[in-house]
Design a protein around this motif. Structure first.
Motif, PDB file in Angstrom:
ATOM      1  N   PHE A 103       0.815  -1.222   0.000  1.00 13.37           N
ATOM      2  CA  PHE A 103       0.000   0.000   0.000  1.00 13.37           C
ATOM      3  C   PHE A 103       0.847   1.270   0.000  1.00 13.37           C
ATOM      4  O   PHE A 103       0.468   2.263  -0.602  1.00 13.37           O
ATOM      5  N   ASP A 145      -6.339  -3.057   7.109  1.00  9.95           N
ATOM      6  CA  ASP A 145      -6.184  -3.711   5.814  1.00  9.95           C
ATOM      7  C   ASP A 145      -4.692  -3.784   5.517  1.00  9.95           C
ATOM      8  O   ASP A 145      -3.993  -2.771   5.650  1.00  9.95           O
ATOM      9  N   ASP A 149      -3.582 -10.218   0.542  1.00 12.30           N
ATOM     10  CA  ASP A 149      -4.308  -8.994   0.894  1.00 12.30           C
ATOM     11  C   ASP A 149      -5.475  -9.415   1.772  1.00 12.30           C
ATOM     12  O   ASP A 149      -6.271 -10.273   1.371  1.00 12.30           O
ATOM     13  N   ALA A 150      -5.565  -8.842   2.970  1.00 14.46           N
ATOM     14  CA  ALA A 150      -6.679  -9.187   3.857  1.00 14.46           C
ATOM     15  C   ALA A 150      -6.949  -8.043   4.816  1.00 14.46           C
ATOM     16  O   ALA A 150      -6.050  -7.266   5.140  1.00 14.46           O
ATOM     17  N   GLU A 152     -13.907  -8.685  -0.310  1.00 16.38           N
ATOM     18  CA  GLU A 152     -13.850  -7.722   0.785  1.00 16.38           C
ATOM     19  C   GLU A 152     -15.146  -6.947   1.001  1.00 16.38           C
ATOM     20  O   GLU A 152     -15.271  -5.807   0.579  1.00 16.38           O
ATOM     21  N   GLU A 167     -11.764  -8.894   4.820  1.00 14.94           N
ATOM     22  CA  GLU A 167     -11.258  -9.342   3.513  1.00 14.94           C
ATOM     23  C   GLU A 167     -10.363 -10.563   3.684  1.00 14.94           C
ATOM     24  O   GLU A 167      -9.590 -10.649   4.648  1.00 14.94           O
TER      25      GLU A 167
HETATM   26 MG    MG Z   1      -7.059  -5.177   1.327  1.00 13.58          MG
END
Ligand code: MG
Ligand code: MG
Length: 259
Positions: free
Chosen positions: A58, A101, A112-113, A211, A242
């Motif tokens: 990110f 996130d 990605d979660a 998500e 997510e």
């Molecule tokens: Mg994410």
């Protein structure tokens, strides 16, 4: 729409990235206490990601408008913030819900979660909304199998949320994921004309970041002047969960559950 299918070996590489994401979530859960700032959590997450030899996905994520990319490691989205919150110096308070996130890349593959952390005495209606959001994600995981269309699953998620009076955010959706964080297809948590026209046919090797984002009030959101932070228009609370999920023979395999 070209969905890149992943091999067993690639799924295992994605799971290794997902394990770090899971570790970061655990770290955030330990740290999210009244008095701690989201910047402190963000710094600790960056240190853990560095220690594991991974790269946060990110930070510096490019923006479409002139200016800097995304400034923090995590998206930390507190209370009425839906997604893309930036770590800052406001201390977490008792009763806050803190959405975390995290996306990382390890050895060229991504995980990605997101989860929402309930701090102290959270209002009961907010607790119930968080549970409903996590349940929407679980519906997807339970329903996924080769041969299904995503619209069948999105319809169940949307119905579960809307039957309980929650808003299903329209402006942000899940996504395919692999060696890059955002791949085809778009994965909405609701049924749209666009989805029905161009449905996702699930088959083994498809990997989706699913998500759901629900709101306690209206589903309308706006982006703040920082160009990133997305909040509910009515200021009511929101929740976001997510997982990175692979379609495999017979069902789903969650790649960000820490296993
Ligand atoms: Mg994410
Ligand atoms: Mg995502």
């Amino acid at each position: 729409m070209a969905i890149r299918l992943k091999s067993r070996k690639e799924l295992d590489l994605m799971r290794a990235a997902g394990r770090i994401v899971h570790e970061v979530h655990n770290l955030c859960r330990d740290m999210a206490r009244p008095g701690t700032t989201t910047r402190e959590i963000d710094d600790a997450a960056q240190a853990l990601i560095d220690e594991r030899g991974a790269r946060g996905l990110f930070k510096n994520y490019p923006t479409y408008q002139p200016g800097e990319g995304f400034p923090s490691t995590l998206c930390i989205s507190v209370n009425e913030c839906v997604v893309h919150g930036i770590g800052n110096d406001r201390p977490i308070e008792d009763g806050d819900v803190v959405g975390v996130d995290c996306g990382v890349q390890l050895n060229g593959w991504c995980g990605d979660a997101a989860t929402t952390i309930l701090v102290g005495h959270v209002a009961p209606e907010v607790v119930t909304m968080c549970e409903a959001t996590e349940h929407c994600l679980q519906i997807a995981i339970d329903q996924i199998r080769p041969g299904k269309r995503w619209s069948q699953i999105a319809r169940l998620m949307q119905k579960y949320a809307e039957d309980r009076g929650y808003g299903v955010v329209r402006d942000f959706v899940g996504h395919g994921i692999g060696s890059t964080m955002h791949e085809e297809p778009k994965v909405p948590n609701f049924v749209s004309r666009e989805l029905l026209k161009n449905d996702i046919h699930l088959r083994a090797g498809v990997v989706l970041a699913i998500e759901p984002m629900l709101t306690l009030g209206s589903r309308e959101v706006k982006t703040l002047d920082d160009g990133w932070t997305v909040v509910t228009l009515d200021g009511k609370a929101s929740a976001h969960y997510e997982h990175t999920v692979a379609v495999v023979e017979g069902g789903a395999e969650v790649l960000t559950d820490g296993r």
